[in-house]
Each structure stands twice: as C-alpha cells, then as structure tokens.
Design a protein around this motif. Structure first.
Motif, PDB file in Angstrom:
ATOM      1  N   THR A  28       0.799  -1.216   0.000  1.00 37.78           N
ATOM      2  CA  THR A  28       0.000   0.000   0.000  1.00 37.78           C
ATOM      3  C   THR A  28       0.835   1.270   0.000  1.00 37.78           C
ATOM      4  N   PHE A  29       2.154   1.153  -0.146  1.00 36.11           N
ATOM      5  CA  PHE A  29       3.015   2.333  -0.077  1.00 36.11           C
ATOM      6  C   PHE A  29       2.571   3.446  -1.023  1.00 36.11           C
ATOM      7  N   PRO A  30       2.249   3.163  -2.284  1.00 36.12           N
ATOM      8  CA  PRO A  30       1.857   4.256  -3.190  1.00 36.12           C
ATOM      9  C   PRO A  30       0.606   5.012  -2.732  1.00 36.12           C
ATOM     10  N   SER A  31      -0.161   4.436  -1.835  1.00 40.43           N
ATOM     11  CA  SER A  31      -1.377   5.096  -1.378  1.00 40.43           C
ATOM     12  C   SER A  31      -1.140   6.024  -0.190  1.00 40.43           C
ATOM     13  N   ARG A  53       1.421  11.349  -2.889  1.00 48.10           N
ATOM     14  CA  ARG A  53       1.481   9.964  -3.367  1.00 48.10           C
ATOM     15  C   ARG A  53       2.207   9.819  -4.693  1.00 48.10           C
ATOM     16  N   SER A  54       2.060  10.776  -5.563  1.00 50.50           N
ATOM     17  CA  SER A  54       2.724  10.692  -6.868  1.00 50.50           C
ATOM     18  C   SER A  54       4.166  11.158  -6.811  1.00 50.50           C
ATOM     19  N   GLY A  55       4.508  11.897  -5.759  1.00 55.55           N
ATOM     20  CA  GLY A  55       5.856  12.455  -5.645  1.00 55.55           C
ATOM     21  C   GLY A  55       5.996  13.814  -6.281  1.00 55.55           C
ATOM     22  N   ARG A  72      10.574  10.021  -3.312  1.00 61.51           N
ATOM     23  CA  ARG A  72      10.073   8.672  -3.083  1.00 61.51           C
ATOM     24  C   ARG A  72      10.218   7.842  -4.348  1.00 61.51           C
ATOM     25  N   ASP A  73      10.339   6.547  -4.137  1.00 60.16           N
ATOM     26  CA  ASP A  73      10.379   5.586  -5.232  1.00 60.16           C
ATOM     27  C   ASP A  73       9.289   4.566  -4.950  1.00 60.16           C
ATOM     28  N   ASN A  74       8.156   4.701  -5.621  1.00 56.67           N
ATOM     29  CA  ASN A  74       7.032   3.811  -5.336  1.00 56.67           C
ATOM     30  C   ASN A  74       7.295   2.366  -5.741  1.00 56.67           C
ATOM     31  N   ASN A  77       9.096   1.058  -2.683  1.00 56.17           N
ATOM     32  CA  ASN A  77       8.437   1.275  -1.378  1.00 56.17           C
ATOM     33  C   ASN A  77       9.331   2.059  -0.419  1.00 56.17           C
ATOM     34  N   VAL A  79      10.961   6.008   0.800  1.00 57.84           N
ATOM     35  CA  VAL A  79      11.000   7.471   0.775  1.00 57.84           C
ATOM     36  C   VAL A  79      12.372   7.897   1.286  1.00 57.84           C
TER      37      VAL A  79
END
Length: 118
Positions: A28-31, A53-55, A72-74, A77, A79
């Motif tokens: 769920t990291f991108p959320s 969330r998008s960076g 961050r790198d989605n 996972n 930041v």
C-alpha cells in the motif's frame, strides 16, 4: 501490517550531507502520503518534510527549505530525505511516517539518529 524502517543516520560535520531512507513494508506504499519528522533532546517532535502519493508535490519546514529534499520511489516502497548543508541544530532523531487519509500520520518508524558536529 505496515512497518517503516529508517536507515542512513550517523555523525557528520557541519556543512556535510546525509541521505536518509525509509523502507515501507506492504503493497500500500503508493497510497500513502509520506512525511519526515525529527525530535531533538528536550524538544517537541517537529515536521520536516512531506511528499504526496505521486511524488510531484512536496512541503518543507522553513528551517530546512533549500537544504533538504524529500523524494520517493514507489517501485521500491521507499521514501528518502537528502540533507545537505547540515547544521548542528539539525541534530535529532529523524522518523518517517505514513498517512492514509491526510488527516493524521497513521504509521511511524522507530527513527534514526542524526548528529551534526560543529
């Protein structure tokens, strides 16, 4: 269960740089809205930086603006907090945090110590 693990802290001389990482477990990291906070001895915890969330959108405390960069790198996972031109007053335990709904930070890491010597 969401877990946050920080790394990258240490001892650095004033004017130096450090890069902190915060690895987040789970899919769920991108959320999450992600943030960095710090707490110096005898002081309240304070906000350092956040990233959406998008960076594409970031926010910084005035005390670190133009010196620190959050990213961050989605896919990983993770930041990051790139800290440049460090000052002794940046000495603190730095923690990352994740927010599900932007109303509060729901999950916190244990923190990593950053010490800046003069």
């Amino acid at each position: 269960q969401v877990q946050l693990v920080e790394s990258g802290g240490g001892l650095v001389q004033a004017g130096g740089s450090l890069r902190l990482s915060c690895a987040v477990s789970g899919r769920t990291f991108p959320s999450f809205l992600m943030g960095w906070f710090r707490q110096a001895p005898g002081k309240e915890r304070e906000f350092v930086a956040s990233i959406n969330r998008s960076g594409r959108s970031t926010d910084y405390a005035d005390s670190v603006k133009d010196r620190f960069t959050i990213s961050r790198d989605n896919a990983k996972n993770t930041v990051y907090l790139q800290m440049n031109s460090l000052k002794p007053e940046d000495t603190a335990v730095y923690s990352c945090a994740a927010s599900r709904y932007n109303t509060r930070y729901d999950y916190w890491g244990q923190g990593t110590q950053v010490t800046v010597s003069s």
